[in-house]
Design a protein around this motif. Sequence first.
Motif, PDB file in Angstrom:
ATOM      1  N   LYS A  17       0.823  -1.200   0.000  1.00  0.00           N
ATOM      2  CA  LYS A  17       0.000   0.000   0.000  1.00  0.00           C
ATOM      3  C   LYS A  17       0.863   1.258   0.000  1.00  0.00           C
ATOM      4  CE  LYS A  17      -4.128  -2.091   1.832  1.00  0.00           C
ATOM      5  NZ  LYS A  17      -5.185  -2.096   2.792  1.00  0.00           N
ATOM      6  N   LEU A  18       2.012   1.211   0.678  1.00  0.00           N
ATOM      7  CA  LEU A  18       2.917   2.362   0.683  1.00  0.00           C
ATOM      8  C   LEU A  18       3.550   2.570  -0.689  1.00  0.00           C
ATOM      9  CD1 LEU A  18       4.617   2.000   4.153  1.00  0.00           C
ATOM     10  CD2 LEU A  18       2.978   3.741   3.436  1.00  0.00           C
ATOM     11  N   ARG A  19       3.623   1.519  -1.450  1.00  0.00           N
ATOM     12  CA  ARG A  19       4.154   1.616  -2.817  1.00  0.00           C
ATOM     13  C   ARG A  19       3.059   1.970  -3.818  1.00  0.00           C
ATOM     14  NH1 ARG A  19       7.875  -3.756  -2.510  1.00  0.00           N
ATOM     15  NH2 ARG A  19       9.571  -2.804  -1.341  1.00  0.00           N
ATOM     16  N   SER A  20       1.888   2.202  -3.326  1.00  0.00           N
ATOM     17  CA  SER A  20       0.711   2.472  -4.155  1.00  0.00           C
ATOM     18  C   SER A  20       0.955   3.595  -5.158  1.00  0.00           C
ATOM     19  CB  SER A  20      -0.450   2.824  -3.231  1.00  0.00           C
ATOM     20  OG  SER A  20      -1.242   3.851  -3.733  1.00  0.00           O
ATOM     21  N   ASP A  21       0.512   3.353  -6.387  1.00  0.00           N
ATOM     22  CA  ASP A  21       0.620   4.381  -7.416  1.00  0.00           C
ATOM     23  C   ASP A  21      -0.163   5.632  -7.026  1.00  0.00           C
ATOM     24  OD1 ASP A  21       2.216   2.773  -8.945  1.00  0.00           O
ATOM     25  OD2 ASP A  21       0.704   2.327 -10.452  1.00  0.00           O
ATOM     26  N   GLY A  22      -1.291   5.464  -6.336  1.00  0.00           N
ATOM     27  CA  GLY A  22      -2.099   6.616  -5.935  1.00  0.00           C
ATOM     28  C   GLY A  22      -1.342   7.566  -5.037  1.00  0.00           C
ATOM     29  N   LEU A  23      -0.613   7.020  -4.073  1.00  0.00           N
ATOM     30  CA  LEU A  23       0.182   7.854  -3.165  1.00  0.00           C
ATOM     31  C   LEU A  23       1.243   8.626  -3.931  1.00  0.00           C
ATOM     32  CD1 LEU A  23       1.104   8.726  -0.282  1.00  0.00           C
ATOM     33  CD2 LEU A  23       2.595   6.717  -0.314  1.00  0.00           C
ATOM     34  N   TRP A  24       1.955   7.949  -4.814  1.00  0.00           N
ATOM     35  CA  TRP A  24       3.069   8.589  -5.507  1.00  0.00           C
ATOM     36  C   TRP A  24       2.615   9.506  -6.633  1.00  0.00           C
ATOM     37  CZ3 TRP A  24       6.792   9.052  -2.501  1.00  0.00           C
ATOM     38  CH2 TRP A  24       7.012   8.085  -1.517  1.00  0.00           C
ATOM     39  N   LEU A  25       1.462   9.235  -7.211  1.00  0.00           N
ATOM     40  CA  LEU A  25       0.904  10.181  -8.182  1.00  0.00           C
ATOM     41  C   LEU A  25       0.482  11.453  -7.443  1.00  0.00           C
ATOM     42  CD1 LEU A  25       0.084  10.862 -11.051  1.00  0.00           C
ATOM     43  CD2 LEU A  25      -2.101   9.733 -10.623  1.00  0.00           C
ATOM     44  N   HIS A  26      -0.143  11.280  -6.300  1.00  0.00           N
ATOM     45  CA  HIS A  26      -0.524  12.428  -5.461  1.00  0.00           C
ATOM     46  C   HIS A  26       0.727  13.222  -5.070  1.00  0.00           C
ATOM     47  CE1 HIS A  26      -2.796  14.762  -2.557  1.00  0.00           C
ATOM     48  NE2 HIS A  26      -1.870  14.481  -1.669  1.00  0.00           N
ATOM     49  N   ALA A  27       1.788  12.530  -4.690  1.00  0.00           N
ATOM     50  CA  ALA A  27       3.032  13.201  -4.308  1.00  0.00           C
ATOM     51  C   ALA A  27       3.587  14.023  -5.470  1.00  0.00           C
ATOM     52  CB  ALA A  27       4.065  12.183  -3.835  1.00  0.00           C
ATOM     53  N   ALA A 102      -1.289  14.045   5.051  1.00  0.00           N
ATOM     54  CA  ALA A 102      -2.720  14.360   4.987  1.00  0.00           C
ATOM     55  C   ALA A 102      -3.443  13.360   4.080  1.00  0.00           C
ATOM     56  CB  ALA A 102      -2.925  15.793   4.494  1.00  0.00           C
ATOM     57  N   TYR A 103      -2.809  12.966   2.996  1.00  0.00           N
ATOM     58  CA  TYR A 103      -3.381  11.967   2.085  1.00  0.00           C
ATOM     59  C   TYR A 103      -3.600  10.645   2.819  1.00  0.00           C
ATOM     60  CZ  TYR A 103      -3.651   8.876  -2.020  1.00  0.00           C
ATOM     61  OH  TYR A 103      -4.029   7.942  -2.952  1.00  0.00           O
ATOM     62  N   VAL A 104      -2.590  10.221   3.569  1.00  0.00           N
ATOM     63  CA  VAL A 104      -2.701   8.984   4.341  1.00  0.00           C
ATOM     64  C   VAL A 104      -3.780   9.125   5.414  1.00  0.00           C
ATOM     65  CG1 VAL A 104      -1.480   7.447   5.939  1.00  0.00           C
ATOM     66  CG2 VAL A 104      -0.327   8.281   3.873  1.00  0.00           C
ATOM     67  N   ASP A 105      -3.754  10.251   6.134  1.00  0.00           N
ATOM     68  CA  ASP A 105      -4.727  10.478   7.211  1.00  0.00           C
ATOM     69  C   ASP A 105      -6.165  10.494   6.690  1.00  0.00           C
ATOM     70  OD1 ASP A 105      -2.587  10.649   8.935  1.00  0.00           O
ATOM     71  OD2 ASP A 105      -2.672  12.832   9.150  1.00  0.00           O
ATOM     72  N   ALA A 106      -6.337  10.964   5.459  1.00  0.00           N
ATOM     73  CA  ALA A 106      -7.679  11.036   4.867  1.00  0.00           C
ATOM     74  C   ALA A 106      -8.139   9.688   4.311  1.00  0.00           C
ATOM     75  CB  ALA A 106      -7.702  12.096   3.769  1.00  0.00           C
ATOM     76  N   GLY A 107      -7.309   8.669   4.477  1.00  0.00           N
ATOM     77  CA  GLY A 107      -7.688   7.330   4.012  1.00  0.00           C
ATOM     78  C   GLY A 107      -7.251   7.018   2.608  1.00  0.00           C
ATOM     79  N   GLY A 108      -6.363   7.819   2.060  1.00  0.00           N
ATOM     80  CA  GLY A 108      -5.917   7.602   0.676  1.00  0.00           C
ATOM     81  C   GLY A 108      -5.300   6.241   0.421  1.00  0.00           C
ATOM     82  N   LEU A 109      -4.666   5.655   1.444  1.00  0.00           N
ATOM     83  CA  LEU A 109      -4.062   4.336   1.266  1.00  0.00           C
ATOM     84  C   LEU A 109      -5.000   3.188   1.578  1.00  0.00           C
ATOM     85  CD1 LEU A 109      -0.472   4.802   2.705  1.00  0.00           C
ATOM     86  CD2 LEU A 109      -1.189   4.764   0.329  1.00  0.00           C
ATOM     87  N   LYS A 110      -6.145   3.518   2.163  1.00  0.00           N
ATOM     88  CA  LYS A 110      -7.126   2.503   2.556  1.00  0.00           C
ATOM     89  C   LYS A 110      -6.459   1.417   3.402  1.00  0.00           C
ATOM     90  CE  LYS A 110      -9.912   3.434  -1.523  1.00  0.00           C
ATOM     91  NZ  LYS A 110      -9.306   4.692  -1.801  1.00  0.00           N
ATOM     92  N   LEU A 111      -5.745   1.848   4.450  1.00  0.00           N
ATOM     93  CA  LEU A 111      -5.016   0.922   5.315  1.00  0.00           C
ATOM     94  C   LEU A 111      -5.931  -0.018   6.091  1.00  0.00           C
ATOM     95  CD1 LEU A 111      -2.229   3.282   6.680  1.00  0.00           C
ATOM     96  CD2 LEU A 111      -2.022   1.511   4.943  1.00  0.00           C
ATOM     97  N   GLY A 112      -7.156   0.390   6.324  1.00  0.00           N
ATOM     98  CA  GLY A 112      -8.078  -0.438   7.083  1.00  0.00           C
ATOM     99  C   GLY A 112      -8.669  -1.578   6.286  1.00  0.00           C
TER     100      GLY A 112
END
Length: 113
Positions: A17-27, A102-112
Amino acid sequence: MRLTAEVRIDAQGLVQKLRSDGLWLHAAQQWHRLYAPYVPRDTGRLYEDVRFAPGQIEHTAPYAAYVYGGSFPANSGGVASCAWDRAAEPTQKPKLVAAMQAYVDAGGLKLGK
């Protein structure tokens, strides 16, 4: 009486999930926004003509490499600089880290999930 609890963490899943394309595109998109004042401007094309990929920003204006390497109009003003991403790091990198958090805190990674 002693109570014990077993905790199972899917570490491999979290790493994925930390390698998620969504996180790095957002970054990449956030970094582009944050270093905007450092990009030399004449018509705005250099800043606006970009392609994003996870963790990557490609300035596609034909003269982008030339300007990045050190040649840009004198009227760029402000903090405009060649190698604009490196010039922005001291002041803007903490803001990027905060935006990613903030992206992670907002649930962007869907860690749950």
